[in-house]
Design an enzyme around this catalytic site. Structure first.
Site, mmCIF file in Angstrom:
data_model
loop_
_atom_site.group_PDB
_atom_site.id
_atom_site.type_symbol
_atom_site.label_atom_id
_atom_site.label_comp_id
_atom_site.label_asym_id
_atom_site.label_seq_id
_atom_site.Cartn_x
_atom_site.Cartn_y
_atom_site.Cartn_z
ATOM 1 N N SER A 124 0.846 -1.199 0.000
ATOM 2 C CA SER A 124 0.000 0.000 0.000
ATOM 3 C C SER A 124 0.877 1.243 0.000
ATOM 4 C CB SER A 124 -0.854 -0.015 1.272
ATOM 5 O OG SER A 124 -1.448 1.233 1.480
ATOM 6 N N TYR A 148 -1.767 -1.024 10.940
ATOM 7 C CA TYR A 148 -2.041 -1.549 9.597
ATOM 8 C C TYR A 148 -0.846 -1.286 8.670
ATOM 9 C CZ TYR A 148 -3.629 -1.508 4.763
ATOM 10 O OH TYR A 148 -3.714 -1.713 3.404
ATOM 11 N N LYS A 152 2.118 -3.826 6.607
ATOM 12 C CA LYS A 152 2.518 -3.794 5.188
ATOM 13 C C LYS A 152 4.031 -3.607 5.068
ATOM 14 C CE LYS A 152 -1.508 -4.438 3.393
ATOM 15 N NZ LYS A 152 -1.831 -5.736 2.830
HETATM 16 P P1 NAD Z 1 -10.953 -6.675 1.136
HETATM 17 O O1 NAD Z 1 -11.138 -6.667 2.600
HETATM 18 O O2 NAD Z 1 -12.118 -6.402 0.267
HETATM 19 O O3 NAD Z 1 -10.295 -8.059 0.692
HETATM 20 C C1 NAD Z 1 -9.431 -8.801 1.523
HETATM 21 C C2 NAD Z 1 -9.907 -10.238 1.509
HETATM 22 O O4 NAD Z 1 -9.047 -11.015 2.343
HETATM 23 C C3 NAD Z 1 -11.332 -10.393 2.044
HETATM 24 O O5 NAD Z 1 -12.081 -11.167 1.133
HETATM 25 C C4 NAD Z 1 -11.145 -11.111 3.380
HETATM 26 O O6 NAD Z 1 -12.234 -11.931 3.692
HETATM 27 C C5 NAD Z 1 -9.864 -11.889 3.115
HETATM 28 N N1 NAD Z 1 -9.109 -12.232 4.334
HETATM 29 C C6 NAD Z 1 -8.724 -11.402 5.330
HETATM 30 N N2 NAD Z 1 -8.079 -12.098 6.277
HETATM 31 C C7 NAD Z 1 -8.034 -13.390 5.858
HETATM 32 C C8 NAD Z 1 -7.513 -14.585 6.421
HETATM 33 N N3 NAD Z 1 -6.914 -14.606 7.622
HETATM 34 N N4 NAD Z 1 -7.643 -15.745 5.726
HETATM 35 C C9 NAD Z 1 -8.270 -15.747 4.516
HETATM 36 N N5 NAD Z 1 -8.791 -14.648 3.948
HETATM 37 C C10 NAD Z 1 -8.687 -13.479 4.619
HETATM 38 O O7 NAD Z 1 -9.785 -5.638 0.803
HETATM 39 P P2 NAD Z 1 -9.271 -5.103 -0.589
HETATM 40 O O8 NAD Z 1 -9.607 -3.654 -0.646
HETATM 41 O O9 NAD Z 1 -9.667 -5.992 -1.680
HETATM 42 O O10 NAD Z 1 -7.708 -5.193 -0.321
HETATM 43 C C11 NAD Z 1 -6.953 -6.319 -0.700
HETATM 44 C C12 NAD Z 1 -5.539 -6.146 -0.190
HETATM 45 O O11 NAD Z 1 -5.008 -4.926 -0.693
HETATM 46 C C13 NAD Z 1 -5.429 -6.075 1.332
HETATM 47 O O12 NAD Z 1 -4.262 -6.766 1.729
HETATM 48 C C14 NAD Z 1 -5.291 -4.590 1.599
HETATM 49 O O13 NAD Z 1 -4.574 -4.324 2.772
HETATM 50 C C15 NAD Z 1 -4.534 -4.123 0.379
HETATM 51 N N6 NAD Z 1 -4.755 -2.702 0.068
HETATM 52 C C16 NAD Z 1 -6.029 -2.252 -0.106
HETATM 53 C C17 NAD Z 1 -6.247 -0.916 -0.387
HETATM 54 C C18 NAD Z 1 -7.642 -0.352 -0.554
HETATM 55 O O14 NAD Z 1 -7.819 0.855 -0.470
HETATM 56 N N7 NAD Z 1 -8.654 -1.162 -0.810
HETATM 57 C C19 NAD Z 1 -5.164 -0.034 -0.501
HETATM 58 C C20 NAD Z 1 -3.876 -0.537 -0.338
HETATM 59 C C21 NAD Z 1 -3.695 -1.889 -0.054
HETATM 60 C C1 UD1 Z 2 -6.897 5.551 3.825
HETATM 61 C C2 UD1 Z 2 -6.045 4.937 4.911
HETATM 62 C C3 UD1 Z 2 -4.755 4.429 4.312
HETATM 63 C C4 UD1 Z 2 -5.029 3.459 3.167
HETATM 64 C C5 UD1 Z 2 -5.906 4.178 2.132
HETATM 65 C C6 UD1 Z 2 -6.290 3.290 0.989
HETATM 66 C C7 UD1 Z 2 -6.659 6.199 6.950
HETATM 67 C C8 UD1 Z 2 -6.180 7.179 7.982
HETATM 68 N N1 UD1 Z 2 -5.793 5.936 5.943
HETATM 69 O O1 UD1 Z 2 -6.203 6.633 3.354
HETATM 70 O O2 UD1 Z 2 -3.964 3.782 5.280
HETATM 71 O O3 UD1 Z 2 -3.808 3.061 2.578
HETATM 72 O O4 UD1 Z 2 -7.108 4.623 2.776
HETATM 73 O O5 UD1 Z 2 -7.154 2.296 1.434
HETATM 74 O O6 UD1 Z 2 -7.737 5.653 7.042
HETATM 75 N N2 UD1 Z 2 -12.154 11.933 3.481
HETATM 76 C C9 UD1 Z 2 -13.114 12.826 3.897
HETATM 77 N N3 UD1 Z 2 -14.250 12.327 4.468
HETATM 78 C C10 UD1 Z 2 -14.476 10.991 4.633
HETATM 79 C C11 UD1 Z 2 -13.490 10.079 4.169
HETATM 80 C C12 UD1 Z 2 -12.332 10.593 3.623
HETATM 81 O O7 UD1 Z 2 -12.946 14.043 3.777
HETATM 82 O O8 UD1 Z 2 -15.517 10.614 5.172
HETATM 83 C C13 UD1 Z 2 -10.936 12.460 2.836
HETATM 84 C C14 UD1 Z 2 -9.658 12.105 3.583
HETATM 85 O O9 UD1 Z 2 -9.355 13.054 4.554
HETATM 86 C C15 UD1 Z 2 -8.662 12.070 2.415
HETATM 87 C C16 UD1 Z 2 -9.488 11.589 1.223
HETATM 88 O O10 UD1 Z 2 -10.838 11.858 1.568
HETATM 89 O O11 UD1 Z 2 -8.194 13.371 2.144
HETATM 90 C C17 UD1 Z 2 -9.328 10.106 0.952
HETATM 91 O O12 UD1 Z 2 -9.588 9.387 2.157
HETATM 92 P P1 UD1 Z 2 -9.584 7.786 2.197
HETATM 93 O O13 UD1 Z 2 -10.461 7.271 1.128
HETATM 94 O O14 UD1 Z 2 -9.875 7.375 3.591
HETATM 95 O O15 UD1 Z 2 -8.113 7.382 1.781
HETATM 96 P P2 UD1 Z 2 -6.696 7.784 2.454
HETATM 97 O O16 UD1 Z 2 -6.834 8.961 3.339
HETATM 98 O O17 UD1 Z 2 -5.726 7.891 1.338
#
Ligand code: NAD
Ligand code: UD1
Length: 349
Positions: A124, A148, A152
């Site tokens: 991430s 969190y 990572k």
């Molecule tokens: P998500 O929660 O939708 O998907 C994660 C999946 O992993 C879920 O289906 C959950 O049930 C499964 N899971 C969690 N723990 C598990 C375990 N112990 N055993 C088996 N399955 C398990 O999240 P996502 O948004 O699809 O994210 C996927 C990955 O990308 C995650 O590792 C997350 O940290 C990373 N990531 C997500 C974002 C984002 O904004 N969505 C940003 C950066 C990184």
């Molecule tokens: C969040 C996570 C970050 C993660 C990323 C992608 C936190 C503190 N950080 O960051 O660790 O990697 O998501 O999943 O949660 N905002 C509002 N109102 C809201 C929600 C968000 O104003 O109700 C603003 C935030 O202040 C930010 C932007 O929208 O400026 C995006 O927010 P968000 O979607 O939560 O993503 P990140 O802040 O990048």
């Protein structure tokens, strides 16, 4: 070629499964559905007209995860499984460390045993902590601001050590920026539990009337309009990035980190405006104080992924908003809609 997708039922995982199947890969999904619904995988099957094995399994159950490797001829692993809510990670850090880190250790130890050395890992942009400058390139300083983010960062370090110990490994660390949007069919998308933490699902839930108004967290950042700027990326572009990273780990050894972002930042107010234009809905908002731990501005320098993986995000903010809205308006309660429950019951029957 068979790819094991851990966490494949989740938001990014399910979209990546669609792209993998469409590209001709066989897949196996391992998920414990702790933050997802099996329904998403039914829809992946429906969208691709392809079948695949699903293991309803916790990655912490090492003995059972090993059976997956015994029973299948796996070429590489895409590892999404993990918990991702920043606030929750502050409240229950042990659970986060256990789930994300022990889970990954289990997985890579089994991979080592079965001599499967190819892994694409979901990292991430959070590993950049408070970035000193934007755009952020992969060699910017790394730091963690919460449990969190630390999971990572620690996993990235563990994977670097694993490569040092054995150069047969082939590891891609994908640092995602802010994934939003959904499959253009509107059949799969982000399905947050409870009140969303992230901006786009919050906006769509306000637009559909499930939430009253958006709180904009701060308008005193040094950005164009004072609100936070992020690099939003369409989840289908992100999914395609995984296929490029997979090709890389299949063909080369090494450990490399790649930013998956567009390189373009948008402020919260710009996002509201873009969303209102495509949806025709108003998104009432008020300005609130900054969210603790938030940064003002964060966007990627994505040139390394373009140069080394041949990947570039193609979809713009308009498509991201259109697809987020399509998903939300067609599935107001995510996978919990009546139709989904009936489908799910049928799937289990
Ligand atoms: P998500 O929660 O939708 O998907 C994660 C999946 O992993 C879920 O289906 C959950 O049930 C499964 N899971 C969690 N723990 C598990 C375990 N112990 N055993 C088996 N399955 C398990 O999240 P996502 O948004 O699809 O994210 C996927 C990955 O990308 C995650 O590792 C997350 O940290 C990373 N990531 C997500 C974002 C984002 O904004 N969505 C940003 C950066 C990184
Ligand atoms: C969040 C996570 C970050 C993660 C990323 C992608 C936190 C503190 N950080 O960051 O660790 O990697 O998501 O999943 O949660 N905002 C509002 N109102 C809201 C929600 C968000 O104003 O109700 C603003 C935030 O202040 C930010 C932007 O929208 O400026 C995006 O927010 P968000 O979607 O939560 O993503 P990140 O802040 O990048």
């Amino acid at each position: 070629m068979t790819i094991l997708v851990t966490g494949g039922a989740g938001f990014i995982g399910s979209h990546t499964c669609v792209e993998l199947l469409n590209a001709g890969y066989e897949i196996i999904v391992l998920d414990n559905f702790s933050n997802s619904s099996p329904k998403s995988l039914e829809r992946v099957k429906e969208l691709t007209n392809k079948n695949f094995k699903i293991y309803n399994l916790d990655i912490l159950e090492k003995f059972n995860v090993e059976k997956v490797f015994e029973e299948n001829d796996i070429t590489a692993v895409i590892h999404f499984a993990g918990l991702k809510a920043v606030g929750e990670s502050v409240e229950i850090p042990i659970h986060y460390y256990y789930n994300n880190i022990t889970g990954t250790l289990n997985l890579i130890d089994i991979m080592r045993k079965y001599k499967i050395f190819k892994i694409v890992f979901s990292s991430s942009a959070t590993v950049y902590g408070m970035p000193k400058q934007v755009p952020i390139s992969e060699n910017s300083p790394l730091s963690a601001m919460n449990p969190y983010g630390r999971t990572k960062l620690m996993i990235e370090e563990i994977l670097n050590d694993v490569y040092t110990s054995n150069n047969n490994w082939s590891i891609a660390l994908l640092r995602y920026f802010n994934p939003i949007g959904a499959h253009e069919s509107g059949r799969i998308g982000e399905n947050p539990n409870g009140i969303p933490n992230n901006l786009m699902p919050f906006i769509t839930q306000v637009a559909i009337g499930k939430l009253n108004e958006l709180k904009v967290f701060g308008n005193d950042y040094s950005t164009s309009d004072g609100t936070g700027v992020r690099d939003y990326i369409h989840v289908v572009d992100l999914a395609k990035g995984h296929l490029k990273a997979l090709e890389k780990v299949i063909n080369f050894n090494g450990v490399e980190a790649y930013n998956l972002g567009t390189g373009q930042g948008y402020s919260v107010l710009e996002m509201i405006d873009a969303f209102e234009k495509v949806s025709g809905r108003k998104v009432p908002y008020s300005i609130a104080s900054r969210r603790p731990g938030d940064i003002g501005e964060c966007f990627a320098d994505p040139t390394k992924a373009e140069k080394e993986l041949g990947w570039k995000a193609e979809k713009g903010i308009k498509e991201m908003c259109i697809d987020s809205w399509k998903w939300q308006s067609q599935n107001p309660n995510g996978f919990l809609d009546k139709e989904s429950i009936v489908d799910y019951a049928n799937a289990l029957a």
